[in-house]
Design a protein around this motif. Sequence first.
Motif, PDB file in Angstrom:
ATOM      1  N   LEU A   1      -3.558  20.085   8.140  1.00  0.00           N
ATOM      2  CA  LEU A   1      -4.605  20.945   8.669  1.00  0.00           C
ATOM      3  C   LEU A   1      -5.704  21.050   7.624  1.00  0.00           C
TER       4      LEU A   1
ATOM      5  N   PHE B   1       3.721  26.288   9.962  1.00  0.00           N
ATOM      6  CA  PHE B   1       2.713  25.857   9.011  1.00  0.00           C
ATOM      7  C   PHE B   1       3.240  26.116   7.618  1.00  0.00           C
TER       8      PHE B   1
ATOM      9  N   THR C   1      -4.508  30.117  15.321  1.00  0.00           N
ATOM     10  CA  THR C   1      -3.138  29.617  15.440  1.00  0.00           C
ATOM     11  C   THR C   1      -2.162  30.790  15.552  1.00  0.00           C
ATOM     12  N   HIS C   2      -2.686  31.901  15.983  1.00  0.00           N
ATOM     13  CA  HIS C   2      -1.864  33.093  16.175  1.00  0.00           C
ATOM     14  C   HIS C   2      -0.776  32.802  17.215  1.00  0.00           C
ATOM     15  N   PRO C   3       0.457  33.283  16.977  1.00  0.00           N
ATOM     16  CA  PRO C   3       1.551  32.988  17.907  1.00  0.00           C
ATOM     17  C   PRO C   3       1.222  33.327  19.370  1.00  0.00           C
TER      18      PRO C   3
ATOM     19  N   GLN D   1       3.272  29.754   6.156  1.00  0.00           N
ATOM     20  CA  GLN D   1       2.038  30.459   6.508  1.00  0.00           C
ATOM     21  C   GLN D   1       2.067  31.039   7.900  1.00  0.00           C
ATOM     22  N   ASN D   2       2.774  30.380   8.779  1.00  0.00           N
ATOM     23  CA  ASN D   2       2.731  30.788  10.175  1.00  0.00           C
ATOM     24  C   ASN D   2       3.892  30.128  10.901  1.00  0.00           C
ATOM     25  N   LYS D   3       4.399  30.801  11.914  1.00  0.00           N
ATOM     26  CA  LYS D   3       5.421  30.184  12.764  1.00  0.00           C
ATOM     27  C   LYS D   3       4.994  30.404  14.202  1.00  0.00           C
ATOM     28  N   LEU D   4       4.937  29.344  14.973  1.00  0.00           N
ATOM     29  CA  LEU D   4       4.532  29.483  16.376  1.00  0.00           C
ATOM     30  C   LEU D   4       5.754  29.821  17.230  1.00  0.00           C
ATOM     31  N   PRO D   5       5.523  30.546  18.329  1.00  0.00           N
ATOM     32  CA  PRO D   5       6.648  31.004  19.146  1.00  0.00           C
ATOM     33  C   PRO D   5       7.283  29.881  19.963  1.00  0.00           C
TER      34      PRO D   5
ATOM     35  N   PRO E   1       5.822  24.523  16.176  1.00  0.00           N
ATOM     36  CA  PRO E   1       5.733  24.093  14.778  1.00  0.00           C
ATOM     37  C   PRO E   1       5.521  25.268  13.819  1.00  0.00           C
TER      38      PRO E   1
ATOM     39  N   GLU F   1      -7.899  30.338   5.823  1.00  0.00           N
ATOM     40  CA  GLU F   1      -6.692  31.095   6.153  1.00  0.00           C
ATOM     41  C   GLU F   1      -6.997  32.239   7.102  1.00  0.00           C
TER      42      GLU F   1
ATOM     43  N   ASP G   1      -7.504  30.794  10.547  1.00  0.00           N
ATOM     44  CA  ASP G   1      -6.223  30.313  11.070  1.00  0.00           C
ATOM     45  C   ASP G   1      -5.330  31.450  11.547  1.00  0.00           C
TER      46      ASP G   1
ATOM     47  N   VAL H   1      -0.948  23.735  17.927  1.00  0.00           N
ATOM     48  CA  VAL H   1      -0.673  24.807  18.887  1.00  0.00           C
ATOM     49  C   VAL H   1      -0.085  24.227  20.180  1.00  0.00           C
TER      50      VAL H   1
ATOM     51  N   CYS I   1      -2.502  22.599   3.812  1.00  0.00           N
ATOM     52  CA  CYS I   1      -1.670  23.205   4.837  1.00  0.00           C
ATOM     53  C   CYS I   1      -1.200  22.106   5.780  1.00  0.00           C
ATOM     54  N   ILE I   2       0.085  22.145   6.102  1.00  0.00           N
ATOM     55  CA  ILE I   2       0.674  21.104   6.935  1.00  0.00           C
ATOM     56  C   ILE I   2       1.516  21.752   8.023  1.00  0.00           C
ATOM     57  N   SER I   3       1.472  21.165   9.217  1.00  0.00           N
ATOM     58  CA  SER I   3       2.340  21.710  10.259  1.00  0.00           C
ATOM     59  C   SER I   3       3.444  20.706  10.581  1.00  0.00           C
TER      60      SER I   3
END
Lengths: 80, 663
Positions: free
Chosen positions: B485, A54, B274-276, A44-48, A52, B267, B270, B375, A61-63
């Motif tokens: 989450l 998602f 939780t935006h990069p 769903q998402n990747k942090l920079p 972590p 979603e 989020d 985050v 949803c799990i991180s």
Amino acid sequence: MTMKLTELAVGDKATIVDMSGCSRMIQKRLTQLGIDDCAEVCVQNKLPFGGPCFIQCENQCISIRKKDAMSIEVCQESVI
Amino acid sequence: MIALLGNPNTGKTSLFNALTDSYEYVGNWSGVTVDKKVGNLRKGGELVDLPGVYSLNPVSKDETVVSTFLIEGNFDSLINIVDASQLNRSLHLTIQLLEFGCPFIVGLNMADVAQTRGIKIDVEKMANFLQVPVRSIVARKKQGIDELEADLINIKKQQEHGQVILYAKPLEALIQKLEGILPLDLPINKRWAAIQYIDDNPVVKAEIQKYMNDETMNEIVNEHMTRENITEEQLRRLIRQGREKYIHNLIAEVVNDQQSGEKSSTEKIDKFVTHPVLGIPTFIALMYLMFMLTFNWLGFPISDLLEGVISGPITTGLEAGLTFIGASAFLESMILDGIVAGVGGVLVFVPQIFILFFFISLLEDSGYMARVATVMDRLMQVMGLNGKAFIPMIIGFGCNVPGVMAARTIEQPRERLITILLTPLMSCSARLPVYALFAGAFFAQQQAFVVLSLYILGVVLALLMAKLLSKSMLKSEESFFIMELPPYRIPQPLTLWRSTWEKGKGFLRKAGTYIFAGSVIIWLLTYTGPGGIGVEMNDSFLAAIGGWFSPLFAPLGFGTWQASAALITGFLAKEIVVATMAILYVVPEASMHLALSEAFTPIAAYSFMVFILIYVPCLATVAVIKKETDSMKLTLFSMAYAFILAYGLSFLIYQVGTIWFAG
């Protein structure tokens, strides 16, 4: 063809093939959450900065850390 | 006694509130229930709220609490709350309860959420399948609660003996072998114990070891594995597969699933929080908004108004009343200079503290905390900590005591310990009156900014200390992070108010007890002295006591006996500092701000605030650190490092600041 979970792009779906590379604790928790071999996951998402990522699986949803996501092997089925 | 058990984020605490009519804490991030919590049932009896778990095989410390509770068996029956929209996952726990064999009923929660997702569950069929009463409920809306209560009364009559769910052959044979050699006096279901033993459940292993040497069991397992050519991992997988199969059959029979694939609002939110790039700025902006509302925009005007009422009508009214009944000068001084000044000085800050608590409750109940933890994980990892450590820290802004307890959800023992030691650096609401007082007197124009700087200083120090401690303390197990989450939920007004009140109540109670008694004692110490009663304040006992310590604080800019006396009393509770100051600097017809500005320079005032922030956790926090770490050494360490850090930093601020502004 198998690949690492982290190699998937955001929004990609794939099936878990092998997660025995993860640490015991992560494996234990993931299976408790119903994420196991053959489970279908969606990134769903990747942090920079190696943060972590998602993953979505069965309406939840799990991180998890990138390091752990890297040791999960997935397989992207080709949609016919 | 009845216990409530279920996965995290399934509305367990809401159900607890609905069943007990009590003002309990409701949260929406994994593990808000950090301690065993007991409430009185409406229909008589007691209800224990256990921490949320996914399985009876624990990973973290608060999960161990649940397994231990079950094994000890001091309860009559259980309510297993099952999330209807997460049936598959929730039922793994239910199966373990079936195998454990205690009487229980299933509360099928969030049936409404499931229905909007197109999931229909036949409750009657499900009850037949599980052979356990099942009730459909919506805990947040209090639907189906009466029926559940009725079932609770009936359940006491039927005793369960543990259901047998058959597993695949190689596993089943091993279970039966182990079951056969478990000692007869083991007070728990033997089949359950055998399965949990194979699943490597540490609590069950420890329990078995109390009755027998488990080497024989180990041998049997190893021998079985070689004969069947199967690994431990495969055995555990067989357990899971057996349960999956059972659940699969159940779902096939009772669930009518027509799920729609539309994107939920969770979603969408989020995508933003939780935006990069925007994730961390969003968090900082939210915090800024919270502080501006608490101090500048909303809290300050209300506090100001309250101060006017206390120092105006209330004081003059009391004065007139006391003169009317002909009270002695001693009594009049005690009530006006002691109690009204001391307790009133603290009560003035109640509006600001309630606003802060309101926002913390809002953050907890909405589900945002889990996002913050994620985050922040990358940054915390650099500091040798875990993203989850951020949650105890934010809770610590309200009060350090629940903050320290919330550290239990951190699975890794070393990270948990560091979080416990560092949470007291979070500026709690009790320190807020001190800042508000000093910032109001010295930095009226930049109040919110000055106070925010102290909060940030606390966080930065905690992060630096984390780095230091994780480097120097034994590097034991590897760090890991995994977090669920939960979907966002709009907190209900009632829940939010209860949550805020639950936290704020403690502050009011302290004002009525500690601060009240403290004010009287402090006043008495200023009213009496070696020379007798009614002495000048400078000749009082308190002046003498403060005077002994004041040279120690002179290099920090506040070497007056008043400041020292306030710091000593502040160990009991930090807001007593304000009560003490209010008594010591009471000048008729003049504001306290004026009196303070004569005693402190602005730099000394800032140095004093920094010292208050760090110098030592309050008595209640020290007690909870002792309880949570179970180590006197670490407790003393938490006090010592804080004092040294505070002294060093205040020294630096005052000395450098004085030179800077002088030159």
